[in-house]
Write an enzyme that holds these catalytic residues in place. Structure first.
Site, PDB file in Angstrom:
ATOM      1  N   GLU A  17       0.844  -1.202   0.000  1.00 22.07           N
ATOM      2  CA  GLU A  17       0.000   0.000   0.000  1.00 22.07           C
ATOM      3  C   GLU A  17       0.875   1.246   0.000  1.00 22.07           C
ATOM      4  O   GLU A  17       1.869   1.314   0.718  1.00 22.07           O
ATOM      5  CB  GLU A  17      -0.892  -0.009   1.248  1.00 22.07           C
ATOM      6  CG  GLU A  17      -1.825   1.189   1.320  1.00 22.07           C
ATOM      7  CD  GLU A  17      -2.872   1.042   2.403  1.00 22.07           C
ATOM      8  OE1 GLU A  17      -3.561   0.002   2.453  1.00 22.07           O
ATOM      9  OE2 GLU A  17      -3.002   1.983   3.216  1.00 22.07           O
ATOM     10  N   THR A  48      -4.010   4.878  -1.329  1.00 25.85           N
ATOM     11  CA  THR A  48      -5.015   5.427  -0.414  1.00 25.85           C
ATOM     12  C   THR A  48      -5.679   6.669  -1.012  1.00 25.85           C
ATOM     13  O   THR A  48      -5.194   7.263  -1.985  1.00 25.85           O
ATOM     14  CB  THR A  48      -4.404   5.783   0.962  1.00 25.85           C
ATOM     15  OG1 THR A  48      -3.451   6.821   0.765  1.00 25.85           O
ATOM     16  CG2 THR A  48      -3.739   4.588   1.612  1.00 25.85           C
ATOM     17  N   HIS A  77      -8.250   2.989  -3.560  1.00 29.28           N
ATOM     18  CA  HIS A  77      -9.151   3.174  -2.419  1.00 29.28           C
ATOM     19  C   HIS A  77     -10.126   4.299  -2.788  1.00 29.28           C
ATOM     20  O   HIS A  77      -9.746   5.262  -3.463  1.00 29.28           O
ATOM     21  CB  HIS A  77      -8.384   3.600  -1.165  1.00 29.28           C
ATOM     22  CG  HIS A  77      -7.383   2.594  -0.673  1.00 29.28           C
ATOM     23  ND1 HIS A  77      -6.951   2.555   0.635  1.00 29.28           N
ATOM     24  CD2 HIS A  77      -6.726   1.584  -1.305  1.00 29.28           C
ATOM     25  CE1 HIS A  77      -6.079   1.577   0.789  1.00 29.28           C
ATOM     26  NE2 HIS A  77      -5.913   0.974  -0.386  1.00 29.28           N
ATOM     27  N   GLY A 108     -14.538   5.842   5.085  1.00 28.96           N
ATOM     28  CA  GLY A 108     -13.647   6.932   5.499  1.00 28.96           C
ATOM     29  C   GLY A 108     -14.019   7.376   6.898  1.00 28.96           C
ATOM     30  O   GLY A 108     -15.133   7.116   7.372  1.00 28.96           O
ATOM     31  N   ALA A 126     -19.785   1.994   3.964  1.00 24.68           N
ATOM     32  CA  ALA A 126     -19.040   1.409   2.833  1.00 24.68           C
ATOM     33  C   ALA A 126     -19.914   0.441   2.025  1.00 24.68           C
ATOM     34  O   ALA A 126     -19.750   0.327   0.805  1.00 24.68           O
ATOM     35  CB  ALA A 126     -17.800   0.685   3.358  1.00 24.68           C
ATOM     36  N   HIS A 151     -14.049  -2.466  14.610  1.00 23.08           N
ATOM     37  CA  HIS A 151     -13.906  -1.058  14.230  1.00 23.08           C
ATOM     38  C   HIS A 151     -14.143  -0.199  15.484  1.00 23.08           C
ATOM     39  O   HIS A 151     -15.023  -0.502  16.288  1.00 23.08           O
ATOM     40  CB  HIS A 151     -14.928  -0.715  13.127  1.00 23.08           C
ATOM     41  CG  HIS A 151     -14.799   0.689  12.631  1.00 23.08           C
ATOM     42  ND1 HIS A 151     -15.560   1.728  13.132  1.00 23.08           N
ATOM     43  CD2 HIS A 151     -13.980   1.239  11.701  1.00 23.08           C
ATOM     44  CE1 HIS A 151     -15.209   2.854  12.514  1.00 23.08           C
ATOM     45  NE2 HIS A 151     -14.257   2.582  11.643  1.00 23.08           N
TER      46      HIS A 151
HETATM   47  P1  FAD Z   1     -17.881   0.877   7.261  1.00 22.40           P
HETATM   48  O1  FAD Z   1     -17.720  -0.510   6.788  1.00 22.40           O
HETATM   49  O2  FAD Z   1     -18.987   1.686   6.687  1.00 22.40           O
HETATM   50  O3  FAD Z   1     -18.007   0.805   8.843  1.00 22.40           O
HETATM   51  C1  FAD Z   1     -17.951   1.969   9.671  1.00 22.40           C
HETATM   52  C2  FAD Z   1     -18.652   1.675  10.990  1.00 22.40           C
HETATM   53  O4  FAD Z   1     -20.066   1.551  10.774  1.00 22.40           O
HETATM   54  C3  FAD Z   1     -18.249   0.355  11.649  1.00 22.40           C
HETATM   55  O5  FAD Z   1     -18.293   0.543  13.033  1.00 22.40           O
HETATM   56  C4  FAD Z   1     -19.313  -0.642  11.196  1.00 22.40           C
HETATM   57  O6  FAD Z   1     -19.508  -1.702  12.126  1.00 22.40           O
HETATM   58  C5  FAD Z   1     -20.552   0.253  11.094  1.00 22.40           C
HETATM   59  N1  FAD Z   1     -21.436  -0.153   9.981  1.00 22.40           N
HETATM   60  C6  FAD Z   1     -21.071  -0.536   8.729  1.00 22.40           C
HETATM   61  N2  FAD Z   1     -22.165  -0.779   7.974  1.00 22.40           N
HETATM   62  C7  FAD Z   1     -23.237  -0.529   8.754  1.00 22.40           C
HETATM   63  C8  FAD Z   1     -24.645  -0.584   8.538  1.00 22.40           C
HETATM   64  N3  FAD Z   1     -25.150  -0.948   7.340  1.00 22.40           N
HETATM   65  N4  FAD Z   1     -25.479  -0.245   9.558  1.00 22.40           N
HETATM   66  C9  FAD Z   1     -24.980   0.127  10.773  1.00 22.40           C
HETATM   67  N5  FAD Z   1     -23.654   0.200  11.033  1.00 22.40           N
HETATM   68  C10 FAD Z   1     -22.795  -0.119  10.037  1.00 22.40           C
HETATM   69  N6  FAD Z   1      -9.527   5.741   5.178  1.00 22.40           N
HETATM   70  C11 FAD Z   1      -9.369   6.725   4.262  1.00 22.40           C
HETATM   71  O7  FAD Z   1      -9.856   7.839   4.478  1.00 22.40           O
HETATM   72  N7  FAD Z   1      -8.681   6.511   3.095  1.00 22.40           N
HETATM   73  C12 FAD Z   1      -8.137   5.307   2.796  1.00 22.40           C
HETATM   74  O8  FAD Z   1      -7.543   5.150   1.726  1.00 22.40           O
HETATM   75  C13 FAD Z   1      -8.275   4.236   3.743  1.00 22.40           C
HETATM   76  N8  FAD Z   1      -7.773   3.018   3.502  1.00 22.40           N
HETATM   77  C14 FAD Z   1      -7.972   1.997   4.391  1.00 22.40           C
HETATM   78  C15 FAD Z   1      -7.457   0.718   4.112  1.00 22.40           C
HETATM   79  C16 FAD Z   1      -7.646  -0.339   4.997  1.00 22.40           C
HETATM   80  C17 FAD Z   1      -7.084  -1.706   4.664  1.00 22.40           C
HETATM   81  C18 FAD Z   1      -8.355  -0.108   6.216  1.00 22.40           C
HETATM   82  C19 FAD Z   1      -8.562  -1.231   7.197  1.00 22.40           C
HETATM   83  C20 FAD Z   1      -8.862   1.158   6.519  1.00 22.40           C
HETATM   84  C21 FAD Z   1      -8.681   2.218   5.613  1.00 22.40           C
HETATM   85  N9  FAD Z   1      -9.188   3.498   5.883  1.00 22.40           N
HETATM   86  C22 FAD Z   1      -9.001   4.506   4.950  1.00 22.40           C
HETATM   87  C23 FAD Z   1      -9.828   3.805   7.163  1.00 22.40           C
HETATM   88  C24 FAD Z   1     -11.373   3.696   7.102  1.00 22.40           C
HETATM   89  O9  FAD Z   1     -11.882   4.645   6.190  1.00 22.40           O
HETATM   90  C25 FAD Z   1     -11.911   3.952   8.514  1.00 22.40           C
HETATM   91  O10 FAD Z   1     -11.578   2.900   9.362  1.00 22.40           O
HETATM   92  C26 FAD Z   1     -13.403   4.297   8.604  1.00 22.40           C
HETATM   93  O11 FAD Z   1     -13.685   4.779   9.915  1.00 22.40           O
HETATM   94  C27 FAD Z   1     -14.345   3.121   8.341  1.00 22.40           C
HETATM   95  O12 FAD Z   1     -14.340   2.773   7.031  1.00 22.40           O
HETATM   96  P2  FAD Z   1     -15.078   1.389   6.580  1.00 22.40           P
HETATM   97  O13 FAD Z   1     -15.031   1.362   5.117  1.00 22.40           O
HETATM   98  O14 FAD Z   1     -14.534   0.238   7.316  1.00 22.40           O
HETATM   99  O15 FAD Z   1     -16.573   1.725   7.076  1.00 22.40           O
END
Ligand code: FAD
Length: 288
Positions: A17, A48, A77, A108, A126, A151
């Site tokens: 990455e 990223t 990403h 994010g 997401a 998370h």
């Molecule tokens: P989600 O999957 O949407 O989850 C966020 C929270 O909401 C979690 O607590 C989950 O349990 C909850 N949730 C999810 N879906 C639902 C639903 N349908 N109903 C109710 N609750 C729900 N950040 C950046 O800004 N840029 C990047 O390039 C980046 N790259 C990353 C790469 C990796 C490998 C990882 C692990 C993280 C990365 N992040 C990045 C960080 C990430 O954006 C944060 O951790 C963010 O807070 C959550 O993103 P997520 O896509 O996991 O969110």
């Protein structure tokens, strides 16, 4: 090539990455990093994306270079926090034209700064972004993030895994985890997600701690548990950068060796744009 096919073909998928330069900054040094990483033949390189679109142009540009100049597979990403559907569609059309096929669908972090003014998002999570990308075009292969220690916003690890299942149902076909420093968290997580019927390939996110001051920043970001062994290393070499780097490389490489012994499907190295560290780790761990 779609990354889901790479998992199908390879015993262990090795990916790196990188992050793009700040908007307006020179991109020579990131291009040099990518050139250097090519010697490791990574199966893909992920780039990223600044939540809210902060690095939109730079992320697309770097992914384009990886694909079309350096002839490797990029994983771009993409975050949906504070973003409108039209903006996502413009990005999808643009990257499609460049032949970029793989996206890590992310929410994010929700900005908290005093100066932050939301323009309101069309997506809450997401999984909503993943579903939208799939409805826009079935030509994208999607990955999502997983959290071996849960998370930080999740009520429990079990609830977080239920939400992970929604991301898979929305069309994601592989998973990259948040960094962890104790492999047992990863093994327990893998057992739990498999029990819940999530069967997509999983890459373990490995963060090398090669500078003492990196560790506190990383814990703040990920809330990962730090084992006493790593704390001792950081305390011992706090004022010795060279030894700290060597010990950090060794710690990450040993983590990887243990993961390989357990038959995992993928290693995703957060390189922090340091190709030499990625090279040292992969050679020590016997990955390349
Ligand atoms: P989600 O999957 O949407 O989850 C966020 C929270 O909401 C979690 O607590 C989950 O349990 C909850 N949730 C999810 N879906 C639902 C639903 N349908 N109903 C109710 N609750 C729900 N950040 C950046 O800004 N840029 C990047 O390039 C980046 N790259 C990353 C790469 C990796 C490998 C990882 C692990 C993280 C990365 N992040 C990045 C960080 C990430 O954006 C944060 O951790 C963010 O807070 C959550 O993103 P997520 O896509 O996991 O969110």
């Amino acid at each position: 090539m779609e990354i889901c096919d790479i998992y199908h073909d390879k015993k262990i998928v090795f990916s790196c990455e990188v992050f793009p330069p700040k908007p307006g900054a020179e991109k020579d040094s990131i291009l040099e990093t990518i050139r250097d990483l090519k010697s490791l033949s990574p199966d893909f390189i992920s780039v990223t994306y600044g939540a809210g679109g902060e690095t939109k142009e730079e992320t697309i540009e770097i992914a384009d270079e990886i694909k079309n100049t350096y002839k490797m597979e990029p994983l771009m990403h993409l975050t949906c926090v504070d973003t409108k559907k039209e903006d996502i569609d413009k990005i999808l059309n643009k990257i499609s034209q460049k032949g970029i096929e793989n996206i890590l669908s992310l929410r994010g972090d929700i900005p908290t700064g005093r100066n932050f003014k939301s323009t309101a998002s069309d997506f809450s999570y997401a999984c909503d972004l993943a579903a939208h990308i799939k409805s826009h075009s079935d030509n994208f292969c999607l990955g999502v993030a997983g959290y071996p220690e849960g998370h930080p916003e999740a009520y429990s690890l079990e609830k977080d895994i239920k939400n992970l299942a929604r991301k898979i149902q929305s069309g994601a076909s592989f998973l990259i985890t948040q960094m962890f420093f104790k492999n047992d968290f990863f093994y327990t997580y893998l057992d739990k997600i498999r029990e819940m019927g999530i069967n997509v390939p999983v890459s373990a996110g490995i963060m090398p701690v090669f500078k003492a001051k990196l560790l506190s920043r990383m814990i703040k970001l990920s809330r990962a548990t730090v084992p006493s062994e790593l704390i001792s290393i950081v305390e011992k070499y706090r004022d010795n950068d060279e030894e700290m780097e060597k010990a950090g490389v060794e710690f990450a490489a040993k983590q990887i060796q243990d993961l390989i012994k357990h038959g995992i499907e993928g290693i995703h190295l957060f390189t922090m744009n340091r190709a030499s560290i990625a090279k040292n780790i992969s050679s020590y761990a016997g990955l390349r």
